[in-house]
Design a protein around this motif. Structure first.
Motif, PDB file in Angstrom:
ATOM      1  N   TRP A 170     -15.012  -3.502  -8.199  1.00 38.28           N
ATOM      2  CA  TRP A 170     -13.741  -4.139  -7.814  1.00 38.28           C
ATOM      3  C   TRP A 170     -13.137  -3.444  -6.585  1.00 38.28           C
ATOM      4  O   TRP A 170     -11.999  -2.942  -6.650  1.00 38.28           O
ATOM      5  CB  TRP A 170     -12.729  -4.045  -8.970  1.00 38.28           C
ATOM      6  N   PRO A 171     -13.812  -3.431  -5.429  1.00 44.18           N
ATOM      7  CA  PRO A 171     -13.223  -2.765  -4.244  1.00 44.18           C
ATOM      8  C   PRO A 171     -11.927  -3.417  -3.789  1.00 44.18           C
ATOM      9  O   PRO A 171     -11.093  -2.765  -3.164  1.00 44.18           O
ATOM     10  CB  PRO A 171     -14.331  -2.898  -3.185  1.00 44.18           C
ATOM     11  N   PHE A 172     -11.759  -4.716  -4.137  1.00 45.69           N
ATOM     12  CA  PHE A 172     -10.512  -5.409  -3.750  1.00 45.69           C
ATOM     13  C   PHE A 172      -9.291  -4.809  -4.451  1.00 45.69           C
ATOM     14  O   PHE A 172      -8.157  -5.029  -4.011  1.00 45.69           O
ATOM     15  CB  PHE A 172     -10.610  -6.912  -4.038  1.00 45.69           C
ATOM     16  N   ALA A 173      -9.515  -4.056  -5.540  1.00 43.87           N
ATOM     17  CA  ALA A 173      -8.376  -3.402  -6.213  1.00 43.87           C
ATOM     18  C   ALA A 173      -7.680  -2.443  -5.247  1.00 43.87           C
ATOM     19  O   ALA A 173      -6.457  -2.256  -5.307  1.00 43.87           O
ATOM     20  CB  ALA A 173      -8.844  -2.659  -7.462  1.00 43.87           C
ATOM     21  N   HIS A 174      -8.461  -1.853  -4.328  1.00 46.74           N
ATOM     22  CA  HIS A 174      -7.841  -1.031  -3.280  1.00 46.74           C
ATOM     23  C   HIS A 174      -7.562  -1.864  -2.020  1.00 46.74           C
ATOM     24  O   HIS A 174      -6.434  -1.911  -1.544  1.00 46.74           O
ATOM     25  CB  HIS A 174      -8.704   0.170  -2.888  1.00 46.74           C
ATOM     26  N   ASN A 175      -8.623  -2.512  -1.507  1.00 45.43           N
ATOM     27  CA  ASN A 175      -8.522  -3.177  -0.199  1.00 45.43           C
ATOM     28  C   ASN A 175      -7.435  -4.243  -0.125  1.00 45.43           C
ATOM     29  O   ASN A 175      -6.824  -4.438   0.919  1.00 45.43           O
ATOM     30  CB  ASN A 175      -9.870  -3.814   0.167  1.00 45.43           C
ATOM     31  N   LEU A 176      -7.213  -4.934  -1.215  1.00 45.80           N
ATOM     32  CA  LEU A 176      -6.166  -5.958  -1.230  1.00 45.80           C
ATOM     33  C   LEU A 176      -4.938  -5.497  -2.024  1.00 45.80           C
ATOM     34  O   LEU A 176      -3.827  -5.459  -1.496  1.00 45.80           O
ATOM     35  CB  LEU A 176      -6.715  -7.270  -1.810  1.00 45.80           C
ATOM     36  N   PHE A 177      -5.142  -5.105  -3.281  1.00 48.63           N
ATOM     37  CA  PHE A 177      -3.985  -4.857  -4.154  1.00 48.63           C
ATOM     38  C   PHE A 177      -3.233  -3.576  -3.799  1.00 48.63           C
ATOM     39  O   PHE A 177      -2.012  -3.579  -3.736  1.00 48.63           O
ATOM     40  CB  PHE A 177      -4.425  -4.882  -5.623  1.00 48.63           C
ATOM     41  N   MET A 178      -3.948  -2.456  -3.597  1.00 50.76           N
ATOM     42  CA  MET A 178      -3.223  -1.223  -3.262  1.00 50.76           C
ATOM     43  C   MET A 178      -2.624  -1.299  -1.872  1.00 50.76           C
ATOM     44  O   MET A 178      -1.478  -0.881  -1.658  1.00 50.76           O
ATOM     45  CB  MET A 178      -4.123   0.006  -3.393  1.00 50.76           C
ATOM     46  N   GLU A 179      -3.402  -1.837  -0.919  1.00 54.46           N
ATOM     47  CA  GLU A 179      -2.889  -1.922   0.461  1.00 54.46           C
ATOM     48  C   GLU A 179      -1.611  -2.770   0.504  1.00 54.46           C
ATOM     49  O   GLU A 179      -0.652  -2.430   1.197  1.00 54.46           O
ATOM     50  CB  GLU A 179      -3.957  -2.507   1.403  1.00 54.46           C
ATOM     51  N   THR A 180      -1.602  -3.871  -0.240  1.00 49.45           N
ATOM     52  CA  THR A 180      -0.408  -4.721  -0.279  1.00 49.45           C
ATOM     53  C   THR A 180       0.716  -4.030  -1.046  1.00 49.45           C
ATOM     54  O   THR A 180       1.865  -3.994  -0.585  1.00 49.45           O
ATOM     55  CB  THR A 180      -0.738  -6.081  -0.938  1.00 49.45           C
ATOM     56  N   LYS A 181       0.380  -3.470  -2.203  1.00 49.52           N
ATOM     57  CA  LYS A 181       1.402  -2.846  -3.068  1.00 49.52           C
ATOM     58  C   LYS A 181       2.132  -1.704  -2.372  1.00 49.52           C
ATOM     59  O   LYS A 181       3.357  -1.609  -2.453  1.00 49.52           O
ATOM     60  CB  LYS A 181       0.723  -2.323  -4.342  1.00 49.52           C
ATOM     61  N   GLU A 182       1.368  -0.855  -1.674  1.00 50.78           N
ATOM     62  CA  GLU A 182       2.001   0.332  -1.089  1.00 50.78           C
ATOM     63  C   GLU A 182       3.005  -0.031   0.011  1.00 50.78           C
ATOM     64  O   GLU A 182       3.895   0.760   0.313  1.00 50.78           O
ATOM     65  CB  GLU A 182       0.935   1.314  -0.570  1.00 50.78           C
ATOM     66  N   TRP A 212       1.758   6.967   4.937  1.00 47.90           N
ATOM     67  CA  TRP A 212       2.656   6.229   4.040  1.00 47.90           C
ATOM     68  C   TRP A 212       4.028   6.912   3.942  1.00 47.90           C
ATOM     69  O   TRP A 212       5.059   6.235   3.894  1.00 47.90           O
ATOM     70  CB  TRP A 212       2.003   6.122   2.652  1.00 47.90           C
ATOM     71  N   THR A 213       4.017   8.225   3.918  1.00 51.26           N
ATOM     72  CA  THR A 213       5.276   8.979   3.849  1.00 51.26           C
ATOM     73  C   THR A 213       6.109   8.693   5.097  1.00 51.26           C
ATOM     74  O   THR A 213       7.310   8.395   5.006  1.00 51.26           O
ATOM     75  CB  THR A 213       4.981  10.496   3.751  1.00 51.26           C
ATOM     76  N   THR A 214       5.463   8.787   6.262  1.00 54.06           N
ATOM     77  CA  THR A 214       6.173   8.531   7.521  1.00 54.06           C
ATOM     78  C   THR A 214       6.688   7.093   7.555  1.00 54.06           C
ATOM     79  O   THR A 214       7.826   6.841   7.970  1.00 54.06           O
ATOM     80  CB  THR A 214       5.234   8.782   8.718  1.00 54.06           C
ATOM     81  N   HIS A 215       5.849   6.161   7.104  1.00 53.14           N
ATOM     82  CA  HIS A 215       6.226   4.738   7.087  1.00 53.14           C
ATOM     83  C   HIS A 215       7.509   4.528   6.263  1.00 53.14           C
ATOM     84  O   HIS A 215       8.446   3.857   6.700  1.00 53.14           O
ATOM     85  CB  HIS A 215       5.062   3.928   6.493  1.00 53.14           C
ATOM     86  N   GLY A 216       7.547   5.131   5.080  1.00 56.44           N
ATOM     87  CA  GLY A 216       8.710   4.989   4.212  1.00 56.44           C
ATOM     88  C   GLY A 216       9.973   5.575   4.829  1.00 56.44           C
ATOM     89  O   GLY A 216      11.043   4.971   4.777  1.00 56.44           O
ATOM     90  N   VAL A 217       9.826   6.754   5.433  1.00 59.41           N
ATOM     91  CA  VAL A 217      10.981   7.413   6.059  1.00 59.41           C
ATOM     92  C   VAL A 217      11.496   6.575   7.240  1.00 59.41           C
ATOM     93  O   VAL A 217      12.711   6.391   7.405  1.00 59.41           O
ATOM     94  CB  VAL A 217      10.619   8.851   6.508  1.00 59.41           C
ATOM     95  N   VAL A 218      10.559   6.055   8.035  1.00 58.69           N
ATOM     96  CA  VAL A 218      10.952   5.223   9.190  1.00 58.69           C
ATOM     97  C   VAL A 218      11.693   3.966   8.696  1.00 58.69           C
ATOM     98  O   VAL A 218      12.735   3.586   9.249  1.00 58.69           O
ATOM     99  CB  VAL A 218       9.717   4.844  10.053  1.00 58.69           C
ATOM    100  N   ASP A 219      11.176   3.334   7.641  1.00 58.55           N
ATOM    101  CA  ASP A 219      11.843   2.154   7.065  1.00 58.55           C
ATOM    102  C   ASP A 219      13.285   2.493   6.646  1.00 58.55           C
ATOM    103  O   ASP A 219      14.225   1.742   6.930  1.00 58.55           O
ATOM    104  CB  ASP A 219      11.083   1.661   5.831  1.00 58.55           C
TER     105      ASP A 219
END
Lengths: 162, 109
Positions: free
Chosen positions: A80-92, B55-62
């Motif tokens: 399930w590489p999409f768990a990172h490539n799509l879901f984590m990238e979008t979530k973060e 990600w840390t920098t991104h959040g702080v900038v936001d």
């Protein structure tokens, strides 16, 4: 029971995110019938949502920066590489939107919602957006977690698989 | 004056309208920065060097953009020129575009 700080931080992140979303839902429900009597309660709920989202941001950020790289490597090698490539990238990145909206909520709820229909609509919209994006982020977290699980099952010897 | 009825139409307090407009801009900026980071490894690396992790920098900038624009719009009362209903629509539209923009980017790019 063998629970590490990594587990506690991750579970706190998810629990605080859900609590923040529920705080926003509380604001939404109270704002549907806003009166001078529940104004204080709406402001308290908005503050709960903002504080919980801030805490979820800190816990999630710490976990993501310090512990996620190992999980990421597992996910990318698994089925399930999409768990990172799509879901984590979008979530973060989607989480930042939820966080900003959560910080806006206590400001918006300072308005007299019972006397100002425009302010009431604004608060209902902000609270609703927090609930929707917050639950989307929670759901993505579950997919990422399962991505790790299926990667471990994939690597496990056949006899060890459930 | 937190909330008032001006000329018969409800208005929002300067801080409310200022931070709503700021939030709308920040969420779109957040997605644009995510795209830029993903498309440009040099930017990603630059942000990693500033905050220890991109990600840390991104959040702080936001947060800085949200707070900075919010204070600016509150002081200048710039957002008060926009009707409250339109401001709410702008925010909903910004969140929808920004959210969808993130999903589509990571699906197709």
């Amino acid at each position: 029971m063998n629970t590490s700080s990594k587990d506690i931080i991750l579970l706190a992140h998810a629990a605080l995110g859900v609590t923040g979303s529920m705080g926003a839902l509380w604001v939404f429900v109270e704002a549907l019938s806003a009166t001078s009597e529940n104004a204080r309660r709406i402001q308290t709920a908005a503050l709960v949502a903002a504080v919980c989202m801030a805490a979820a941001w800190i816990c999630g950020g710490y976990w993501y920066v310090h512990f996620y790289p190992a999980d990421k490597a597992l996910i990318l090698k698994g089925p399930w590489p999409f768990a990172h490539n799509l879901f984590m990238e979008t979530k973060e990145h989607l989480f930042f939107i939820t966080g900003i909206l959560a910080f806006l909520l206590p400001i918006a709820t300072r308005e007299k919602l019972y006397a100002n229909p425009a302010a009431r609509t604004l608060v209902l919209s902000v609270a609703g957006l927090i609930v929707v994006t917050g639950l989307a982020v929670e759901g993505a977290g579950a997919v990422i977690d399962h991505g790790v699980k299926v990667a471990l099952q994939h690597d496990a010897p056949k006899g060890a698989r459930p | 004056m937190n909330t008032a009825i001006r000329s018969g139409s409800p208005v929002l307090a300067p801080a409310t309208s200022g931070f709503v407009l700021s939030a709308a801009i920040t969420v779109v900026f957040n997605t644009a920065l995510a795209w830029a980071k993903d498309a440009n490894p040099a930017l990603n690396d630059f942000m990693r060097r500033i905050g220890g992790h991109h990600w840390t920098t991104h959040g702080v900038v936001d947060l800085l953009v949200f707070a900075g624009l919010g204070i600016l719009f509150t002081k200048t009362r710039a957002a008060e020129k926009i009707a409250p209903g339109r401001l709410t629509t702008v925010l909903i539209g910004a969140v929808a575009i920004a959210g969808l923009g993130l999903v589509l980017w990571y699906v197709f790019v």
